[in-house]
Design a protein around this motif. Sequence first.
Motif, PDB file in Angstrom:
ATOM      1  N   ILE A   4     -15.757   9.958   2.750  1.00 29.44           N
ATOM      2  CA  ILE A   4     -14.919  11.063   3.237  1.00 29.44           C
ATOM      3  C   ILE A   4     -13.736  10.523   4.026  1.00 29.44           C
ATOM      4  N   GLY A   5     -13.996   9.541   4.902  1.00 27.58           N
ATOM      5  CA  GLY A   5     -12.913   8.928   5.663  1.00 27.58           C
ATOM      6  C   GLY A   5     -11.890   8.271   4.764  1.00 27.58           C
ATOM      7  N   ALA A   6     -12.365   7.594   3.691  1.00 30.11           N
ATOM      8  CA  ALA A   6     -11.438   6.944   2.758  1.00 30.11           C
ATOM      9  C   ALA A   6     -10.599   7.977   2.029  1.00 30.11           C
ATOM     10  N   ALA A 300     -11.865  16.187   8.592  1.00 27.54           N
ATOM     11  CA  ALA A 300     -12.664  14.999   8.270  1.00 27.54           C
ATOM     12  C   ALA A 300     -12.304  13.777   9.113  1.00 27.54           C
ATOM     13  N   PRO A 301     -11.021  13.499   9.394  1.00 31.32           N
ATOM     14  CA  PRO A 301     -10.722  12.283  10.170  1.00 31.32           C
ATOM     15  C   PRO A 301     -11.421  12.220  11.527  1.00 31.32           C
ATOM     16  N   PRO A 302     -11.321  13.256  12.396  1.00 26.78           N
ATOM     17  CA  PRO A 302     -12.059  13.141  13.663  1.00 26.78           C
ATOM     18  C   PRO A 302     -13.566  13.137  13.458  1.00 26.78           C
ATOM     19  N   THR A 323     -22.593  -1.317   9.508  1.00 25.11           N
ATOM     20  CA  THR A 323     -21.314  -1.682   8.901  1.00 25.11           C
ATOM     21  C   THR A 323     -20.636  -0.473   8.288  1.00 25.11           C
ATOM     22  N   ALA A 324     -21.426   0.351   7.584  1.00 28.59           N
ATOM     23  CA  ALA A 324     -20.864   1.561   6.985  1.00 28.59           C
ATOM     24  C   ALA A 324     -20.333   2.502   8.056  1.00 28.59           C
ATOM     25  N   ALA A 325     -21.061   2.602   9.169  1.00 27.38           N
ATOM     26  CA  ALA A 325     -20.616   3.463  10.253  1.00 27.38           C
ATOM     27  C   ALA A 325     -19.304   2.959  10.844  1.00 27.38           C
ATOM     28  N   GLY A 326     -19.195   1.642  11.000  1.00 31.51           N
ATOM     29  CA  GLY A 326     -17.953   1.078  11.520  1.00 31.51           C
ATOM     30  C   GLY A 326     -16.781   1.319  10.585  1.00 31.51           C
ATOM     31  N   THR A 327     -17.043   1.186   9.276  1.00 31.01           N
ATOM     32  CA  THR A 327     -15.985   1.440   8.292  1.00 31.01           C
ATOM     33  C   THR A 327     -15.535   2.899   8.345  1.00 31.01           C
ATOM     34  N   ALA A 334      -7.889   5.828  11.430  1.00 30.76           N
ATOM     35  CA  ALA A 334      -6.587   5.563  10.821  1.00 30.76           C
ATOM     36  C   ALA A 334      -5.975   6.842  10.269  1.00 30.76           C
ATOM     37  N   ALA A 335      -6.789   7.676   9.597  1.00 28.99           N
ATOM     38  CA  ALA A 335      -6.282   8.942   9.059  1.00 28.99           C
ATOM     39  C   ALA A 335      -5.808   9.857  10.183  1.00 28.99           C
ATOM     40  N   TRP A 336      -6.576   9.911  11.260  1.00 25.32           N
ATOM     41  CA  TRP A 336      -6.202  10.746  12.409  1.00 25.32           C
ATOM     42  C   TRP A 336      -4.899  10.249  13.028  1.00 25.32           C
ATOM     43  N   ALA A 337      -4.728   8.938  13.084  1.00 27.44           N
ATOM     44  CA  ALA A 337      -3.505   8.369  13.663  1.00 27.44           C
ATOM     45  C   ALA A 337      -2.288   8.713  12.814  1.00 27.44           C
ATOM     46  N   VAL A 338      -2.415   8.615  11.488  1.00 28.24           N
ATOM     47  CA  VAL A 338      -1.297   8.970  10.614  1.00 28.24           C
ATOM     48  C   VAL A 338      -0.967  10.452  10.761  1.00 28.24           C
ATOM     49  N   MET A 339      -2.015  11.288  10.805  1.00 30.78           N
ATOM     50  CA  MET A 339      -1.823  12.719  10.985  1.00 30.78           C
ATOM     51  C   MET A 339      -1.034  13.004  12.265  1.00 30.78           C
ATOM     52  N   ALA A 340      -1.473  12.429  13.356  1.00 29.53           N
ATOM     53  CA  ALA A 340      -0.811  12.669  14.640  1.00 29.53           C
ATOM     54  C   ALA A 340       0.630  12.169  14.623  1.00 29.53           C
ATOM     55  N   ALA A 341       0.855  11.017  13.984  1.00 34.32           N
ATOM     56  CA  ALA A 341       2.203  10.462  13.935  1.00 34.32           C
ATOM     57  C   ALA A 341       3.159  11.373  13.174  1.00 34.32           C
ATOM     58  N   THR A 342       2.672  12.003  12.096  1.00 40.27           N
ATOM     59  CA  THR A 342       3.548  12.907  11.346  1.00 40.27           C
ATOM     60  C   THR A 342       3.847  14.190  12.111  1.00 40.27           C
TER      61      THR A 342
END
Length: 394
Positions: A4-6, A300-302, A323-327, A334-342
Amino acid sequence: MEWIGAGSLLAWVWLLLGQGFFWRTDVRLPPRTGPERWPTVAVVVPARDEAAVLPVSLPSLLAQKYPGRAEVFLVDDGSTDGTGELARALAGERGGLPLTVTSPGEPEPGWTGKLWAVRHGMALARERGEAEYLLLTDADIAHEPDSLRELVAAARSADLDLVSQMARLRVAAFWERLIVPAFVYFFAQLYPFRRVNRPTARTAAAAGGCVLLRCEAAERAGVPESIRHAVIDDVTLARAVKRAGGRIWLGLADRVDSVRPYPRLGSLWRMVSRSAYTQLRHSPLLLAGTVLGLALVYLAPPAALVTGLAGVLTGGADAGGGTAAGTAAVLGGAAWAVMAATYVPMLRYYRQPVWTAPLLPFTALLYLLMTVDSAVRHYRGRGAAWKGRTYGAP
């Protein structure tokens, strides 16, 4: 959550680069010079129960410093609060451009109230003389003294049939600060201004609060008769003009402002929900797709970040789980950061604190609920309700 994050991150990369740079706020009036001859303009203002905002908005229209001939037609659409009488009194006190106040009576079947009023104003303008342009502006919109001049100069310089500016909405109360910038942000995401302004693109939209329309283009498009049923009249108008071969332009305004207050969540909720399901063409399938899309892109990002961090902190069921949790946490963050930046450019346009950009998922959740509520209202027979009138699907 990893997948989902990807998926959410990929969606945001595409939105960042492939959706007409919708997040940029630098689309303003195109370069312009004053014409040798300033055309005649008829300003049409449909108004229904607008006595609360008229003392601010109407004097700004009457005070336009326009080098050519212009006249204001305020169409009182069955007001019960003295809108027409107040307009006449304001004109008598302030002077300026000539004002005609008229009333068309109740709309005929198949017409929305606003477009019925616009039709009446356009007809009256034709009777008074050969106006070359119409300025269609709402009763809650205040214009700086050079607004009309700049709109006409832009239309003439770029040979545009329709020039529309999205008025800067009020952001004084808490809920206005939270919801209003996102409203314009989401609108630009649906209708990227750069695509709207490209003659070869199919995307068409306008902002109904401020539309300068060439009369010849209106006749070619059959406006307003061809769009008489439209609840989202501004977008429908732009589509009609563009389909008829007209050139259109849409951008953000610097000197055109809405003075209508939305101090409470309920008033903003009604503003969005009255037309959200209409935007989806009253389709349950489109509604389901919209809910899923909003969830994937904004919620989904948060969720991936928080869930992933929780998994990392607990160590996961095993090393692979950790490892999966960290990914998932990295992808979601990263998705949340791009969202906020836009979202930052829109916050700056509205002079709001940049640190509120990460709150966009919460605001998107509110819009998701408003959209669902719009569908519920429609099926209960209360959809598209505005000032005592309810419009069903055309």
